[in-house]
Design a protein around this motif. Structure first.
Motif, PDB file in Angstrom:
ATOM      1  N   ASP A   7     -89.760 -52.633   5.609  1.00 19.58           N
ATOM      2  CA  ASP A   7     -89.665 -52.196   4.223  1.00 19.58           C
ATOM      3  C   ASP A   7     -90.846 -52.713   3.407  1.00 19.58           C
ATOM      4  OD1 ASP A   7     -88.937 -51.445   1.691  1.00 19.58           O
ATOM      5  OD2 ASP A   7     -86.962 -52.372   1.741  1.00 19.58           O
ATOM      6  N   VAL A   8     -91.476 -51.830   2.644  1.00 13.05           N
ATOM      7  CA  VAL A   8     -92.607 -52.220   1.818  1.00 13.05           C
ATOM      8  C   VAL A   8     -92.207 -53.266   0.783  1.00 13.05           C
ATOM      9  CG1 VAL A   8     -92.269 -50.365   0.133  1.00 13.05           C
ATOM     10  CG2 VAL A   8     -94.541 -51.354   0.443  1.00 13.05           C
TER      11      VAL A   8
ATOM     12  N   ALA B 256     -99.706 -53.565   0.204  1.00 18.33           N
ATOM     13  CA  ALA B 256     -98.350 -53.821   0.698  1.00 18.33           C
ATOM     14  C   ALA B 256     -97.810 -52.613   1.453  1.00 18.33           C
ATOM     15  CB  ALA B 256     -97.431 -54.179  -0.462  1.00 18.33           C
ATOM     16  N   TYR B 257     -98.081 -51.423   0.922  1.00 17.56           N
ATOM     17  CA  TYR B 257     -97.642 -50.189   1.602  1.00 17.56           C
ATOM     18  C   TYR B 257     -98.310 -50.060   2.969  1.00 17.56           C
ATOM     19  CZ  TYR B 257     -97.542 -45.262   2.868  1.00 17.56           C
ATOM     20  OH  TYR B 257     -97.414 -44.088   3.559  1.00 17.56           O
TER      21      TYR B 257
ATOM     22  N   SER C 196     -96.826 -52.366   5.469  1.00 16.58           N
ATOM     23  CA  SER C 196     -95.512 -51.957   5.973  1.00 16.58           C
ATOM     24  C   SER C 196     -95.642 -51.059   7.196  1.00 16.58           C
ATOM     25  CB  SER C 196     -94.726 -51.235   4.872  1.00 16.58           C
ATOM     26  OG  SER C 196     -95.227 -49.928   4.641  1.00 16.58           O
ATOM     27  N   LYS C 197     -96.831 -50.507   7.400  1.00 18.14           N
ATOM     28  CA  LYS C 197     -97.109 -49.691   8.586  1.00 18.14           C
ATOM     29  C   LYS C 197     -97.713 -50.516   9.720  1.00 18.14           C
ATOM     30  CE  LYS C 197     -96.182 -45.600   6.667  1.00 18.14           C
ATOM     31  NZ  LYS C 197     -97.135 -44.491   6.762  1.00 18.14           N
ATOM     32  N   GLY C 198     -97.836 -51.841   9.495  1.00 23.61           N
ATOM     33  CA  GLY C 198     -98.401 -52.705  10.527  1.00 23.61           C
ATOM     34  C   GLY C 198     -99.904 -52.823  10.486  1.00 23.61           C
ATOM     35  N   VAL C 199    -100.521 -52.417   9.359  1.00 22.28           N
ATOM     36  CA  VAL C 199    -101.984 -52.397   9.209  1.00 22.28           C
ATOM     37  C   VAL C 199    -102.357 -53.171   7.944  1.00 22.28           C
ATOM     38  CG1 VAL C 199    -104.023 -50.905   8.983  1.00 22.28           C
ATOM     39  CG2 VAL C 199    -102.044 -50.119  10.314  1.00 22.28           C
TER      40      VAL C 199
END
Length: 733
Positions: A250-251, A274-275, A278-281
């Motif tokens: 979750d972001v 932060a977004y 949340s994708k692992g990057v």
């Protein structure tokens, strides 16, 4: 156990490894059997150099000595303390030192930066009575400009002190010449014995295709570090990859961690990062705040993050579970990146204890570059390292530092310079001034000391030299500051001030940016915002052409100190304004130098100049300043309170006449009492002004004395009679 001393096996057991590699055994035998000799250990990254040198440190400690461990950057110090603590005997005291952190210099082992340790020893040579072993990690930093210059000075000082030096490097040439300068033996480990072999690849594709390729192969490549030329590339490419991946968590979890670290609301840029995370990057470069870098590196090591897009900030000294490295740019503008830099980036892949395999991919745009990569980088022929004292500014600063710290006789200066790498390299071309110290050095010294004298930094004194008032002020600034300002630019600042009776805050800010080029922001807003102002500013400087960069930086800073929201500023000036937070702190430091130079030249400054410096530092109005200095209250929260106070009928009437926000809030608290105060301020619904911050605010207001606090701040309402734009117009028109 073979023929290694017990101390080696003790270190191995403490580190939790099963055994030594053959090359480690060979190196340890030589180190431990020659405890008084200097060594240059040249071994590939990931070959376990820290384990090797830890056996020498442990032996030295058991013999009653202390050790210094020097690294290139402040960020690496904590990592190295943790690593050493996992290898040295229980009870070994290891401390961080240098850079003004107040840590202990009486520990068994101290860890600091090249610059911090150099300055500590130059200020107190007695420190080396306890620490007679110095380990220089990432010795290939000698290639870099600023850090290479600091490392060369440190080594020169160590040579004069006679301590034992062990230098560790993965990529340094020419080994023989450098070893001769260090008076050291060489322990050379070929790249082929690297415990984790790196597979080298080159791919021909454009940037978008490379991002698609990364996304397609993401599960098999990660953890991956992607190196990029610029900060802009770093961020834009990370976003592109993130858009092709599914969320890992979750972001809001990321935002919550950021808020806790920042102690303030997040800017749009931080929410965007932060977004992406949340994708692992994530992206990682020098302008990312340290509290966010810490989170990124921690999560990457824990496996939460799968990819980091970085500039060369991650190319040195960091141990991470990286499996794959991707080098997206082989050019720096039109020049190829140096081989030693490519090797440093590539060697982040496949680290012992983290990954059992490693691969590096260099992305190129055409076939001819693919052939060049294989010829230049895959063969690993490293360029020779050159001294940075060939830069006149570095040379003259080194001279000033010696005089500043009492090595001010001709003998002191000649002895120091003759032991530098610069003169060891052979920079002793014949001149008419032949001496026992070399042919070219006396000529260099006379020329550079002459320039320092002509520009008012030094004067002859007794058997040596002394700093002038101006020279001492400059050295005080450079010694305490983290910014590197060329002496020519400081001299120019003094020249601009000379003959003037007074300057306004606006003048001080603009002149500082005008003279010190490193303070300017690389931002290109619409032309219609800066054209007329550039023309006016040019007329102030005698019709000389004034570049847009300093004018644009000035205009952006005007918005900044008026408390304007960064997200709104982004709409006018572009994404680069998010870098302003770090740059503003540096500009505030430079304004302290301006203040000192103005005093020396007899130039009168506004009474609120110190307050003005704080405004530049925090990015707030004078009215907001006291509260933004309170712990847990950042720029966004304070500005939200200010805007609310100005629009609420019960308080708006006081905002204009009160000197600052503390007085207005104190007035409200005294009028309504604590319970009602909590209720009123809570109804304003200011984000993140929860019970903890509310309690801190009330406690601050309870102890608040408007008369003494106003005096402490040096605030006088008359000094704030002009807004920045009006103030600037006064001296432009």
């Amino acid at each position: 156990m073979d023929d290694l001393p017990d101390v080696a096996w003790d270190v191995l057991r403490k580190a939790g490894y099963n055994g030594f590699f053959p090359h480690q055994k060979d190196a340890i035998k030589r180190l431990l059997s020659n405890p008084d000799k200097n060594f240059l250990i040249r071994a590939p990254t990931g070959a376990g150099k820290t384990l090797i040198v830890s056996t020498a440190i442990e032996q030295h400690l058991r013999n009653g000595g202390g050790a210094i461990y020097a690294v290139p950057s402040r960020k690496l110090r904590k990592d190295k303390v943790k690593e050493l603590a996992g290898m040295l005997s229980e009870g070994t005291e290891i401390s961080l030192v240098g850079d003004g952190n107040g840590s202990k210099w009486d520990s068994d082992v101290v860890v600091g930066t090249f610059e911090g340790i150099y300055r500590a020893i130059l200020s107190n040579k007695g420190l080396l009575t306890k620490y007679s072993l110095v380990v220089l990690d990432d010795f290939h930093t000698l290639y870099e400009d600023r850090r290479g210059y600091e490392l060369e000075k440190l080594i020169t000082l160590l040579k004069l002190s006679g301590v034992r030096i062990i230098a560790l490097s993965a990529t340094i040439e020419p080994v023989a010449s450098i070893a001769d300068w260090l008076d050291s033996e060489v322990i050379f480990t070929p790249d082929e014995v690297r415990p984790v072999e790196i597979e080298k690849n080159v791919l021909v594709m454009n940037t978008d295709d490379a991002i698609d390729w990364l996304a397609t192969n993401f599960s098999s490549f990660n953890p991956v570090i992607v190196f990029n030329y610029t900060k802009l590339y770093t961020e834009s490419r990370a976003k592109k990859l993130a858009e092709k991946l599914k969320p890992l968590f979750d972001v809001e979890e990321v935002k919550s961690v950021f808020r806790e670290k920042k102690r303030d609301e997040l800017d749009e840029d931080e929410e965007e990062l932060a977004y992406v995370m949340s994708k692992g990057v994530a992206w990682h470069h020098s302008e990312v705040p340290d509290y966010i870098k810490d989170v990124i590196e921690e999560w990457f090591n824990e496996g939460k993050l799968k990819a980091i897009f970085a500039t060369t900030t991650l190319a040195h000294g960091i141990n991470s579970p990286t499996k794959t490295v991707v080098i997206m740019d082989m050019y720096r503008r039109w020049d190829l990146i140096p081989v030693h830099e490519w090797l440093q980036m590539a060697s982040r892949a496949g680290r012992v204890g983290f990954s059992e395999e490693g691969a590096v991919y260099t992305i190129v745009r055409k076939e001819s570059d693919a052939e060049l990569v294989e010829l230049k980088y895959h063969t690993g022929i490293i360029e020779p390292c050159e001294s940075k004292l060939g830069d006149g500014d570095f040379y003259r600063k080194a001279l000033l530092e010696l005089i500043y710290k009492g090595l001010n006789t001709s003998k002191d200066i000649v002895e120091f310079m003759s032991n530098t790498y610069y003169y060891s390299q052979g920079n002793n071309e014949p001149t008419l001034l032949e001496t026992q110290y070399g042919n070219g050095m006396v000529h260099d010294l006379r020329a550079n000391m002459g320039l320092l004298y002509e520009n008012g930094y030094i004067i002859p004194s007794g058997k040596g030299y002394a700093l002038t008032e101006f020279g001492k002020a400059v050295m005080d600034f450079l010694w305490r500051s983290n910014i590197d300002v060329p002496l020519d630019e400081i001299t120019q600042m003094r020249s601009v001030l000379r003959g003037r009776k007074e300057v306004s805050n606006a003048e001080a800010l603009y002149i500082t940016i005008y003279c010190i080029s490193g303070l300017r922001l690389g931002i290109n807003p619409p032309k219609d915002k800066v054209g007329a102002l550039i023309e006016k500013v040019s007329s102030f400087f005698g019709g000389r052409r004034v570049g847009e960069a300093e004018v644009i930086t000035y205009i952006i800073l005007k918005d900044w100190i008026e408390g304007r929201d960064l997200d709104l500023m982004k709409n006018d000036y572009g994404k680069g304004v998010y870098y302003l937070r770090n740059r503003a702190k540096t500009i505030a430091e430079a304004l302290k130098l301006f203040e000192t130079v103005a005093k020396i030249e007899g130039v009168r400054l506004p009474r609120d100049f110190k307050v003005f410096i704080k405004r530049v530092y925090y990015g707030v109005t004078a009215y907001e300043l006291p509260l933004v200095e309170l712990r847990f209250f950042g720029r966004k929260i304070v500005h939200s309170i200010y805007v609310t106070l100005a629009n609420v009928p019960a308080t708006s009437k006081y905002v204009e006449k009160d000197e600052h926000i503390g007085i207005t809030l104190k007035r409200l608290l005294d009028e309504v009492g604590e319970a009602r105060f909590r209720e009123i301020v809570g109804s304003w619904r200011i984000r993140h002004l929860g019970p903890k911050r509310m309690g801190a605010l009330i406690k601050w207001l309870r102890n608040f004395d408007s008369s003494t606090d106003s005096a402490r701040l040096g605030i006088n309402l008359e000094d704030f009679g002009y807004a920045m734009g009006e103030d600037l117009s006064r001296w432009l028109d």
